[in-house]
Design a protein around this motif. Structure first.
Motif, short mmCIF file in Angstrom:
data_model
loop_
_atom_site.label_atom_id
_atom_site.label_comp_id
_atom_site.label_asym_id
_atom_site.label_seq_id
_atom_site.Cartn_x
_atom_site.Cartn_y
_atom_site.Cartn_z
N GLN A 10 -29.16 -48.44 27.93
CA GLN A 10 -29.38 -49.83 28.25
C GLN A 10 -29.10 -50.69 27.02
OE1 GLN A 10 -30.21 -50.92 31.42
NE2 GLN A 10 -29.93 -48.75 31.97
N MET A 11 -28.18 -51.65 27.16
CA MET A 11 -27.82 -52.52 26.06
C MET A 11 -28.09 -53.98 26.42
SD MET A 11 -24.11 -51.09 24.81
CE MET A 11 -23.91 -49.43 24.15
N SER A 12 -28.50 -54.74 25.42
CA SER A 12 -28.64 -56.18 25.62
C SER A 12 -27.25 -56.80 25.69
CB SER A 12 -29.43 -56.79 24.46
OG SER A 12 -28.72 -56.62 23.24
N GLY A 13 -27.20 -58.05 26.15
CA GLY A 13 -25.91 -58.72 26.27
C GLY A 13 -25.17 -58.83 24.95
N ILE A 14 -25.89 -59.09 23.85
CA ILE A 14 -25.22 -59.26 22.57
C ILE A 14 -24.67 -57.94 22.03
CG2 ILE A 14 -27.34 -59.02 21.18
CD1 ILE A 14 -26.16 -61.21 19.34
N VAL A 15 -25.38 -56.83 22.28
CA VAL A 15 -24.87 -55.53 21.84
C VAL A 15 -23.65 -55.14 22.67
CG1 VAL A 15 -25.39 -53.06 21.63
CG2 VAL A 15 -27.10 -54.76 20.96
N PHE A 16 -23.68 -55.41 23.97
CA PHE A 16 -22.52 -55.10 24.80
C PHE A 16 -21.32 -55.96 24.39
CE2 PHE A 16 -19.84 -55.60 28.59
CZ PHE A 16 -19.56 -54.26 28.84
N ALA A 17 -21.57 -57.23 24.07
CA ALA A 17 -20.49 -58.09 23.61
C ALA A 17 -19.89 -57.55 22.30
CB ALA A 17 -21.00 -59.52 23.41
N THR A 18 -20.74 -56.99 21.45
CA THR A 18 -20.25 -56.36 20.23
C THR A 18 -19.40 -55.15 20.54
OG1 THR A 18 -22.25 -57.10 19.06
CG2 THR A 18 -20.97 -55.32 18.04
N LEU A 19 -19.82 -54.37 21.53
CA LEU A 19 -19.05 -53.21 21.96
C LEU A 19 -17.66 -53.61 22.45
CD1 LEU A 19 -18.89 -50.16 22.66
CD2 LEU A 19 -19.96 -50.71 24.86
N VAL A 20 -17.56 -54.76 23.07
CA VAL A 20 -16.26 -55.27 23.53
C VAL A 20 -15.45 -55.80 22.35
CG1 VAL A 20 -15.13 -57.05 24.93
CG2 VAL A 20 -17.11 -55.81 25.85
N PHE A 21 -16.13 -56.50 21.44
CA PHE A 21 -15.44 -57.18 20.34
C PHE A 21 -14.77 -56.21 19.37
CE2 PHE A 21 -15.79 -58.80 15.93
CZ PHE A 21 -14.91 -59.86 16.02
N VAL A 22 -15.45 -55.15 19.00
CA VAL A 22 -14.93 -54.26 17.94
C VAL A 22 -13.57 -53.66 18.31
CG1 VAL A 22 -15.33 -52.14 16.64
CG2 VAL A 22 -17.20 -53.78 16.97
N PRO A 23 -13.42 -53.01 19.48
CA PRO A 23 -12.08 -52.47 19.79
C PRO A 23 -11.03 -53.55 19.99
CG PRO A 23 -13.58 -52.17 21.65
CD PRO A 23 -14.41 -52.62 20.49
N LEU A 24 -11.43 -54.73 20.48
CA LEU A 24 -10.47 -55.82 20.62
C LEU A 24 -9.95 -56.26 19.26
CD1 LEU A 24 -11.90 -58.15 23.42
CD2 LEU A 24 -9.87 -56.70 23.52
N LEU A 25 -10.84 -56.34 18.27
CA LEU A 25 -10.40 -56.73 16.94
C LEU A 25 -9.50 -55.66 16.33
CD1 LEU A 25 -10.60 -58.88 14.72
CD2 LEU A 25 -12.45 -57.51 13.72
N VAL A 26 -9.84 -54.40 16.53
CA VAL A 26 -8.99 -53.31 16.05
C VAL A 26 -7.60 -53.42 16.67
CG1 VAL A 26 -8.62 -50.81 16.03
CG2 VAL A 26 -10.90 -51.74 15.57
N ALA A 27 -7.55 -53.63 17.98
CA ALA A 27 -6.27 -53.72 18.69
C ALA A 27 -5.47 -54.93 18.22
CB ALA A 27 -6.51 -53.79 20.19
N SER A 28 -6.13 -56.09 18.05
CA SER A 28 -5.40 -57.29 17.63
C SER A 28 -4.89 -57.15 16.20
CB SER A 28 -6.30 -58.52 17.75
OG SER A 28 -7.37 -58.48 16.83
N THR A 29 -5.67 -56.50 15.33
CA THR A 29 -5.23 -56.30 13.95
C THR A 29 -4.04 -55.36 13.89
OG1 THR A 29 -7.50 -56.65 13.16
CG2 THR A 29 -5.96 -55.62 11.63
N LEU A 30 -4.10 -54.28 14.67
CA LEU A 30 -2.96 -53.36 14.73
C LEU A 30 -1.73 -54.04 15.31
CD1 LEU A 30 -4.73 -50.07 15.92
CD2 LEU A 30 -3.87 -50.62 13.62
N ALA A 31 -1.94 -54.91 16.31
CA ALA A 31 -0.81 -55.64 16.89
C ALA A 31 -0.20 -56.58 15.86
CB ALA A 31 -1.27 -56.42 18.12
N MET A 32 -1.04 -57.24 15.06
CA MET A 32 -0.52 -58.11 14.02
C MET A 32 0.29 -57.32 13.00
SD MET A 32 -0.27 -61.23 12.93
CE MET A 32 -1.58 -62.18 13.71
N TRP A 33 -0.21 -56.14 12.64
CA TRP A 33 0.53 -55.30 11.69
C TRP A 33 1.86 -54.85 12.29
CZ3 TRP A 33 2.20 -50.22 11.99
CH2 TRP A 33 2.75 -49.71 10.81
N ALA A 34 1.85 -54.48 13.58
CA ALA A 34 3.08 -54.04 14.23
C ALA A 34 4.11 -55.15 14.29
CB ALA A 34 2.76 -53.53 15.64
N LEU A 35 3.64 -56.39 14.45
CA LEU A 35 4.56 -57.52 14.55
C LEU A 35 5.07 -57.98 13.19
CD1 LEU A 35 2.65 -59.63 17.23
CD2 LEU A 35 4.87 -58.54 17.55
#
Length: 203
Positions: free
Chosen positions: A38-63
């Motif tokens: 069971q996660m609070s809304g802010i912890v779940f939002a963090t769970l969403v944020f971390v992989p999105l930031l990893v993906a966006s950073t890798l995309a920036m590097w690829a570009l």
């Protein structure tokens, strides 16, 4: 560095943060079950944020085939502190992350001043061409700003609700950074590369 359209660049830079805000606002008063936990809304939002930031950073590097030291350090701290918040189901670690980032940046800039190295210019020189003295003045001011932002983040997350802190992180901190650079327009004009800028009081 390969050119990237401003719209795509802004999407990669701010998309994960806006997604974090949207997920939090949607689930702020709810508990989310993930893999039996069971996660609070802010912890779940963090769970969403971390992989999105990893993906966006890798995309920036690829570009662009280039990442600044600040981007890399920010990513590492987000993964570490965000991962701790998700793993321990405790949002305090993620809330401390901006503090750690700003203190790290302030420390690095302070070291560059002591060593008389223009580390800031190596990061921002393409976008903001300045004379050596201009970089030194800007480095001192940015060091103070980062210390102030770290203190502000600590004050907000320790004394205010999750909703107030998330809004402050998503909108308040970026706006303060923009206002800082707007307030220093005189410095950029006075110490512009190729301009002797002898007139006092212009910054």
């Amino acid at each position: 560095m390969r050119p990237v359209s401003p719209l795509l660049k802004s999407t990669l830079e701010y998309g994960p943060l806006l997604a974090f805000f949207a997920v939090f606002m949607l689930l702020r008063d709810q508990t989310v079950a993930v893999a039996g936990r069971q996660m609070s809304g802010i912890v779940f939002a963090t769970l969403v944020f971390v992989p999105l930031l990893v993906a966006s950073t890798l995309a920036m590097w690829a570009l662009t085939r280039r990442l600044s030291a600040m981007q890399v350090m920010t990513l590492v701290l987000v993964v570490v502190f965000g991962g701790l918040s998700v793993w321990l189901n405790d949002p305090r670690f993620f809330k401390m992350k901006p503090t750690m980032i700003y203190l790290l940046f302030a420390a690095l800039l302070g070291i560059s001043l002591m060593l008389r190295r223009n580390w800031l210019g190596s990061v921002l020189g393409d976008a903001v061409p300045l004379q050596a003295q201009g970089w030194r003045v800007l480095t001192m001011r940015l060091t103070g700003l980062f210390i102030a932002l770290a203190a502000a983040n600590e004050a907000v997350w320790r004394t205010q609700s999750d909703g107030v802190w998330v809004s402050f992180k998503t909108f308040g901190l970026p706006v303060l950074m923009v206002l800082f650079f707007v307030a220093n327009a005189g410095l950029f004009s006075r110490y512009a590369a190729g301009d002797s800028g002898t007139g006092p009081g212009r910054d």
